[in-house]
Design an enzyme around this catalytic site. Structure first.
Site, short mmCIF file in Angstrom:
data_model
loop_
_atom_site.label_atom_id
_atom_site.label_comp_id
_atom_site.label_asym_id
_atom_site.label_seq_id
_atom_site.Cartn_x
_atom_site.Cartn_y
_atom_site.Cartn_z
N SER A 127 0.80 -1.22 0.00
CA SER A 127 0.00 0.00 0.00
C SER A 127 0.84 1.28 0.00
O SER A 127 0.30 2.37 0.04
CB SER A 127 -0.92 0.00 1.22
OG SER A 127 -0.15 -0.05 2.39
N THR A 176 -1.95 3.61 3.91
CA THR A 176 -0.88 4.63 3.85
C THR A 176 0.00 4.68 5.10
O THR A 176 -0.50 4.43 6.19
CB THR A 176 -1.61 5.99 3.81
OG1 THR A 176 -2.45 5.98 2.69
CG2 THR A 176 -0.70 7.17 3.80
N THR A 227 1.78 7.00 -0.09
CA THR A 227 0.89 5.87 -0.35
C THR A 227 0.87 5.51 -1.84
O THR A 227 1.16 6.36 -2.69
CB THR A 227 -0.55 6.22 0.08
OG1 THR A 227 -1.37 5.06 0.01
CG2 THR A 227 -1.17 7.30 -0.78
N ARG A 268 -6.90 8.56 -10.30
CA ARG A 268 -7.49 8.86 -8.99
C ARG A 268 -6.40 9.31 -8.00
O ARG A 268 -5.33 8.73 -7.93
CB ARG A 268 -8.21 7.61 -8.46
CG ARG A 268 -8.86 7.77 -7.08
CD ARG A 268 -7.95 7.30 -5.97
NE ARG A 268 -8.64 7.30 -4.67
CZ ARG A 268 -8.02 7.12 -3.50
NH1 ARG A 268 -6.73 6.92 -3.45
NH2 ARG A 268 -8.71 7.13 -2.38
N VAL A 269 -6.71 10.33 -7.25
CA VAL A 269 -5.80 10.83 -6.22
C VAL A 269 -6.55 10.80 -4.90
O VAL A 269 -7.72 11.20 -4.83
CB VAL A 269 -5.33 12.27 -6.56
CG1 VAL A 269 -4.60 12.90 -5.39
CG2 VAL A 269 -4.45 12.25 -7.81
N GLY A 270 -5.89 10.34 -3.85
CA GLY A 270 -6.55 10.26 -2.54
C GLY A 270 -6.25 11.46 -1.67
O GLY A 270 -5.87 12.54 -2.16
N ASP A 271 -6.39 11.28 -0.38
CA ASP A 271 -6.19 12.39 0.57
C ASP A 271 -4.72 12.65 0.88
O ASP A 271 -4.35 13.76 1.30
CB ASP A 271 -6.89 12.05 1.89
CG ASP A 271 -6.33 10.76 2.51
OD1 ASP A 271 -6.30 9.73 1.80
OD2 ASP A 271 -5.90 10.79 3.67
N THR A 288 -5.39 8.05 7.45
CA THR A 288 -5.30 6.88 6.58
C THR A 288 -6.71 6.37 6.35
O THR A 288 -7.62 6.65 7.13
CB THR A 288 -4.41 5.79 7.22
OG1 THR A 288 -4.35 4.66 6.35
CG2 THR A 288 -4.94 5.33 8.57
N GLY A 289 -6.88 5.62 5.28
CA GLY A 289 -8.21 5.10 5.01
C GLY A 289 -8.73 5.62 3.70
O GLY A 289 -7.97 6.16 2.89
#
Ligand code: ASP
Length: 326
Positions: free
Chosen positions: A85, A188, A206, A216-219, A239-240
Site C-alpha cells: 500500500s 498509507t 501511499t 485517482r488521487v486520494g487524501d 489513513t483510510g
C-alpha cells in the site's frame, strides 16, 4: 493481507502491545481522551510505522531535524517489498499501473506534495523537493515525473512487484470496476513528529486505494486532508478511504479543533463523527486519524476497529490499537 485480517479479528481496543526492544508498557490512551505527553514524539499509522519510526527516531536523535526524520522514516516503508500500500511495489490501479501520492509539511506552513506520479521510488523525497525547490505546493502526474527527472531522481522500471502482480491477476478475474473499499486494501503511512525544540513536521506516502481508477488521487497528497502540521497547535495525519477524508478536510479539521482546546483524542473522535455524517455507506468505509498537540499528548481514532499506530518516544517504541466508533 491475511495477517491484517487475523489481526483485526483479534484486535483488542486501546491496549499497548509491548515489543521486545521497548521493555515497558506505556502510554495507554486513557478513557477520558487524554494521553501521557512526550517530547520528542513520533507517531505513524499502522504496524509498518514501527520500523519507520525507529529510523525517524535515529535521524531525530542524530540531527534534531524533524523534517529529515519524517522523510527518512517513511522512506523505509516506501522500500518495503512486503508492503502493498506504499511505494512502487504497492497494488496498482485498474489498468495495472502503480501510481503514488505523497506530501510533507513543516509546522511553519512550508509544504510540498506529489500526486499520481509514476516510476519514482521515493515520492516523499520528491514532495520535499516540491516544497524546497519550487514556488508550488502540489505537482501531479507527468509534470511531477518530469520534475523528478530534472531533479536527478532515477526512473524505476514500470513493472509490478511479484506480490502485486499476483494479487492484481487474481483481482482481474472478478474485477467489477468498482473500487474495493475495505480495511485490507488501503493503509498509507502517515508520520508526524515533534522535536525537543517544539518544531513539528509530517509526511504521508501511499500507493493509494488498490485498483483505483487511473488518475485517482486520494487524501495523502492533499495538504489539510491527509496531513496538516502547525507549530502553534499540533499535527494530524490520516489513513483510510481518501475520498471520505478529503470530504471533511480531516487533518486540518483536527488541528483546528485542537486549536480550539480539544485534546488530540477528542479532536480525532470529532473528525470521525464528522466523516460519518458526510459519507454514505459508512459500513464500507475505514478511515483513521492520528494527532498530537504541542505538549506532546496524542490521540487516535478510526471509523471501524482495526486501526493501529506506532508511537515512539524516549521510553521506546510501541504499537497501539486505536479506539474506533464501531
Ligand atoms: N488514504 C489513502 C488513499 O485513499 C489510502 C489509505 O490510507 O488507505 O489513497
Amino acid at each position: 493481507m491475511p495477517d491484517r485480517r487475523k489481526f483485526l479479528k483479534h484486535s483488542i481496543l486501546s491496549t499497548a502491545i509491548i515489543l521486545p526492544f521497548s521493555g515497558k508498557a506505556i502510554s495507554l490512551i486513557k478513557s477520558n481522551g487524554a494521553s501521557d505527553a512526550y517530547k520528542p514524539l513520533i507517531l505513524s499509522t499502522w504496524e509498518h510505522g514501527m520500523p519507520a519510526n525507529e529510523r525517524a527516531w535515529e535521524v531525530l536523535k542524530e540531527s534534531g531535524n524533524v523534517v529529515d526524520a519524517v522523510e527518512e522514516g517513511v522512506k523505509v516503508t516506501e522500500l518495503d517489498m512486503d508492503n502493498l500500500s506504499v511505494g512502487l511495489q504497492g497494488l496498482p490501479d485498474r489498468e495495472g499501473i502503480p501510481t503514488l501520492d505523497a506530501s510533507i509539511m513543516m509546522g511553519d506552513g512550508s509544504c510540498g506534495a506529489v500526486a499520481f506520479v509514476r516510476q519514482v521510488k521515493h515520492p516523499i523525497s520528491l514532495a520535499r523537493k516540491v516544497m524546497e525547490e519550487t514556488p508550488h505546493v502540489l505537482l501531479a502526474g507527468e509534470g511531477a515525473r518530469q520534475f523528478a527527472i530534472a531533479q536527478g531522481f532515477p526512473m524505476e522500471k514500470e513493472a509490478l512487484s511479484p506480490k502485486a502482480e499476483m494479487m492484481y491477476q487474481e483481482w482481474k478475474k472478478t474485477a467489477t470496476y468498482k473500487p474495493i473499499i475495505n480495511i485490507e486494501n488501503h493503509d498509507t503511512i502517515g508520520m508526524i513528529a515533534l522535536g525537543e525544540d517544539g518544531k513539528m513536521a509530517g509526511s504521508c506516502t501511499t500507493s493509494g486505494l488498490a485498483y483505483k481508477m487511473h488518475g485517482r488521487v486520494g487524501d495523502s497528497p492533499i495538504i489539510g486532508a491527509g496531513l496538516y502540521v502547525d507549530d502553534e497547535v499540533g499535527a494530524a495525519t490520516a489513513t483510510g478511504l481518501g475520498e471520505s477524508i478529503i470530504r471533511i478536510n480531516g487533518s486540518f479539521l483536527i488541528v483546528e479543533l485542537m486549536r480550539q482546546g480539544r485534546t488530540p483524542q477528542e479532536a480525532c473522535e470529532e473528525a470521525v463523527r464528522r466523516l460519518i455524517s458526510k459519507n454514505k455507506n459508512i459500513s464500507d468505509i475505514q478511515a483513521g486519524f492520528l494527532a498530537f498537540n504541542k505538549e506532546g499528548a496524542y490521540g487516535a481514532y478510526s471509523v471501524q476497529p482495526g486501526f493501529n499506530f506506532a508511537c515512539h518516544h524516549q521510553k521506546g517504541g510501541n504499537l497501539l490499537d486505536a479506539k474506533s466508533k464501531f
